[in-house]
Design an enzyme around this catalytic site. Structure first.
Site, mmCIF file in Angstrom:
data_model
loop_
_atom_site.group_PDB
_atom_site.id
_atom_site.type_symbol
_atom_site.label_atom_id
_atom_site.label_comp_id
_atom_site.label_asym_id
_atom_site.label_seq_id
_atom_site.Cartn_x
_atom_site.Cartn_y
_atom_site.Cartn_z
ATOM 1 N N HIS A 86 -15.648 114.365 16.321
ATOM 2 C CA HIS A 86 -14.528 115.119 15.745
ATOM 3 C C HIS A 86 -13.881 114.354 14.603
ATOM 4 O O HIS A 86 -13.683 113.155 14.664
ATOM 5 C CB HIS A 86 -13.519 115.559 16.809
ATOM 6 C CG HIS A 86 -12.612 114.524 17.391
ATOM 7 N ND1 HIS A 86 -11.435 114.147 16.789
ATOM 8 C CD2 HIS A 86 -12.695 113.819 18.545
ATOM 9 C CE1 HIS A 86 -10.821 113.250 17.562
ATOM 10 N NE2 HIS A 86 -11.563 113.018 18.630
ATOM 11 N N ASP A 98 -9.845 106.899 16.986
ATOM 12 C CA ASP A 98 -9.983 108.277 17.492
ATOM 13 C C ASP A 98 -9.737 109.287 16.369
ATOM 14 O O ASP A 98 -8.632 109.752 16.212
ATOM 15 C CB ASP A 98 -8.992 108.477 18.639
ATOM 16 C CG ASP A 98 -9.065 109.878 19.254
ATOM 17 O OD1 ASP A 98 -10.058 110.577 19.019
ATOM 18 O OD2 ASP A 98 -8.120 110.246 19.981
ATOM 19 N N GLU A 133 -10.573 119.234 17.404
ATOM 20 C CA GLU A 133 -10.867 118.765 18.773
ATOM 21 C C GLU A 133 -9.580 118.552 19.540
ATOM 22 O O GLU A 133 -9.460 118.891 20.717
ATOM 23 C CB GLU A 133 -11.671 117.459 18.736
ATOM 24 C CG GLU A 133 -12.178 116.984 20.107
ATOM 25 C CD GLU A 133 -11.256 115.994 20.826
ATOM 26 O OE1 GLU A 133 -11.584 115.590 21.952
ATOM 27 O OE2 GLU A 133 -10.190 115.627 20.287
ATOM 28 N N GLU A 134 -8.605 117.963 18.837
ATOM 29 C CA GLU A 134 -7.347 117.599 19.492
ATOM 30 C C GLU A 134 -6.522 118.827 19.867
ATOM 31 O O GLU A 134 -5.546 118.719 20.598
ATOM 32 C CB GLU A 134 -6.527 116.659 18.593
ATOM 33 C CG GLU A 134 -7.240 115.361 18.208
ATOM 34 C CD GLU A 134 -7.298 114.330 19.337
ATOM 35 O OE1 GLU A 134 -6.970 114.677 20.485
ATOM 36 O OE2 GLU A 134 -7.694 113.181 19.053
ATOM 37 N N ASP A 162 -16.985 109.819 20.389
ATOM 38 C CA ASP A 162 -15.529 109.954 20.302
ATOM 39 C C ASP A 162 -14.907 108.641 20.778
ATOM 40 O O ASP A 162 -14.934 108.349 21.971
ATOM 41 C CB ASP A 162 -15.099 111.135 21.193
ATOM 42 C CG ASP A 162 -13.624 111.492 21.042
ATOM 43 O OD1 ASP A 162 -12.911 110.814 20.286
ATOM 44 O OD2 ASP A 162 -13.196 112.462 21.711
ATOM 45 N N HIS A 261 -3.676 107.745 20.391
ATOM 46 C CA HIS A 261 -2.811 108.841 19.907
ATOM 47 C C HIS A 261 -1.468 108.340 19.386
ATOM 48 O O HIS A 261 -0.475 109.042 19.492
ATOM 49 C CB HIS A 261 -2.604 109.904 20.996
ATOM 50 C CG HIS A 261 -3.812 110.780 21.171
ATOM 51 N ND1 HIS A 261 -3.818 111.899 21.960
ATOM 52 C CD2 HIS A 261 -5.059 110.685 20.636
ATOM 53 C CE1 HIS A 261 -5.015 112.462 21.918
ATOM 54 N NE2 HIS A 261 -5.786 111.743 21.122
HETATM 55 N N1 PHE Z 1 -11.302 113.435 23.619
HETATM 56 C C1 PHE Z 1 -10.134 112.603 23.800
HETATM 57 C C2 PHE Z 1 -9.379 112.530 22.479
HETATM 58 O O1 PHE Z 1 -9.932 112.774 21.422
HETATM 59 C C3 PHE Z 1 -10.475 111.228 24.218
HETATM 60 C C4 PHE Z 1 -10.955 111.150 25.628
HETATM 61 C C5 PHE Z 1 -12.279 111.267 25.919
HETATM 62 C C6 PHE Z 1 -10.070 110.933 26.635
HETATM 63 C C7 PHE Z 1 -12.728 111.176 27.227
HETATM 64 C C8 PHE Z 1 -10.494 110.845 27.945
HETATM 65 C C9 PHE Z 1 -11.811 110.985 28.234
HETATM 66 O O2 PHE Z 1 -8.228 112.227 22.467
HETATM 67 ZN ZN ZN Z 2 -7.677 112.038 20.586
HETATM 68 ZN ZN ZN Z 3 -11.094 111.818 20.252
#
Ligand code: PHE
Ligand code: ZN
Ligand code: ZN
Ligand code: ZN
Length: 298
Positions: A86, A98, A133-134, A162, A261
């Site tokens: 993402h 991230d 994605e978020e 990710d 985040h």
């Molecule tokens: N996909 C989440 C994000 O982008 C990260 C994540 C992945 C958190 C797997 C927990 C488990 O913030």
């Molecule tokens: Zn994230």
């Molecule tokens: Zn992520």
């Protein structure tokens, strides 16, 4: 023989854009879509390079998000190896771990994949930088659900990346032979992908652990449609255990990514050696799967 290029059909799609990137019709939610487009355009100009398409679609409310898709010109269009990461981040931070790390991993591989010889690029490789994605896996979900049956069946597997450089992380390989969510099994073939990653790192004496497929990233919609999935992450908001600290270093009792985040998710937040070795593994597995998906598809 190779089927015609199979991308995906959105109402109002921008169409094939070999070498140039059109401005999406609306402002993307977040994510440097245009900069990515420029880098891909460069890669596309090389011999045996990429066919580049940018799709824009309104995926939430009045705002829009873009998925950026690049395909190799060569390789079987009916046996696509789809790598995804993402490109968006949360509003509260710049999103460098991230998920600029996963996005950069794909870009690095996309820029070189055209160098593979014909016999080594038997399957088409598709790179997907997902939007939103978020916001709840919106870009990837939209993509999977907008495919017709034939185009969906053409996707041999999905690799997702990710968060590849969590500062206090682990080297987590998606657990393809256990559960996705409570009670759901990862699609058949996912275990074979897990093994490819684990074998690579074992060969380099680099430790790995299993990252459970809980549906929190963009492989989710693929797994839900029975498409084999694999990939890596180095941990998000979870807390490192003592055993993990022993295997990977770092501090037990602290979050894998202390800047998850938040505003401090900047370049300094990325464990660069971790990222570097992880990209090596991703490149290795991608190259293997470009040649053959037999272990995955049975
Ligand atoms: N996909 C989440 C994000 O982008 C990260 C994540 C992945 C958190 C797997 C927990 C488990 O913030
Ligand atoms: Zn994230
Ligand atoms: Zn992520
Ligand atoms: Zn496993």
């Amino acid at each position: 023989g190779a089927a015609a290029a199979v991308i995906y059909n959105l109402p109002g799609e921008d169409g094939p854009v070999n070498g140039t990137v059109r401005k999406p019709s609306r402002i993307p939610v977040v994510g440097p879509t245009h900069e990515l487009g420029a880098a891909l355009a460069k890669a596309a100009k090389r011999k045996g390079g990429l066919t580049l398409r940018v799709k824009t679609d309104t995926v939430h409310g009045k705002r829009s998000a873009s998925n950026v898709i690049a395909d190799t010109e060569r390789g079987r269009g009916d046996n696509v190896v789809l790598l995804g990461a993402h490109l968006d981040s949360v509003k509260d931070g710049p999103g460098i771990n991230d998920n600029a790390t996963g996005s950069a991993a794909l870009l690095a591989i996309a820029g070189k994949i055209g160098k593979l010889r014909r016999g080594d690029l038997r399957n088409r490789v598709r790179f997907a930088w997902w939007g939103a994605e978020e916001e709840g896996l919106r870009g990837s979900t939209h993509y999977v659900e907008s495919l017709d049956r034939r185009d969906r069946d053409a996707i041999a597997l999905n690799l997702n990346f990710d968060m590849l450089g969590s500062r206090n992380g682990t080297r987590g390989v998606y657990d393809g032979d256990h559960s996705t969510r409570a009670g759901t099994r990862a699609p058949a073939g996912s275990g074979a992908i897990e093994k490819m990653f684990r074998d690579y790192f074992k060969g380099r004496r680099l430790p790995t652990t299993e990252s459970s497929l809980n549906g929190r990233s963009d492989y989710g919609p693929f797994a839900e449609h029975g498409i084999p999935v694999g990939g890596m992450d180095t941990g998000a908001d979870g807390v490192k255990t003592a055993a993990e600290a022993k295997a990977f270093g770092g501090r037990a009792g602290k979050a894998y990514d202390p800047c998850y985040h938040s505003a401090c998710d900047r370049l300094k937040n990325v464990h660069l050696r971790f990222l570097d070795t992880n990209v090596d593994g991703i490149a290795h597995v991608t190259q293997h799967l470009a040649r053959t998906t037999v272990a995955v598809n049975g």
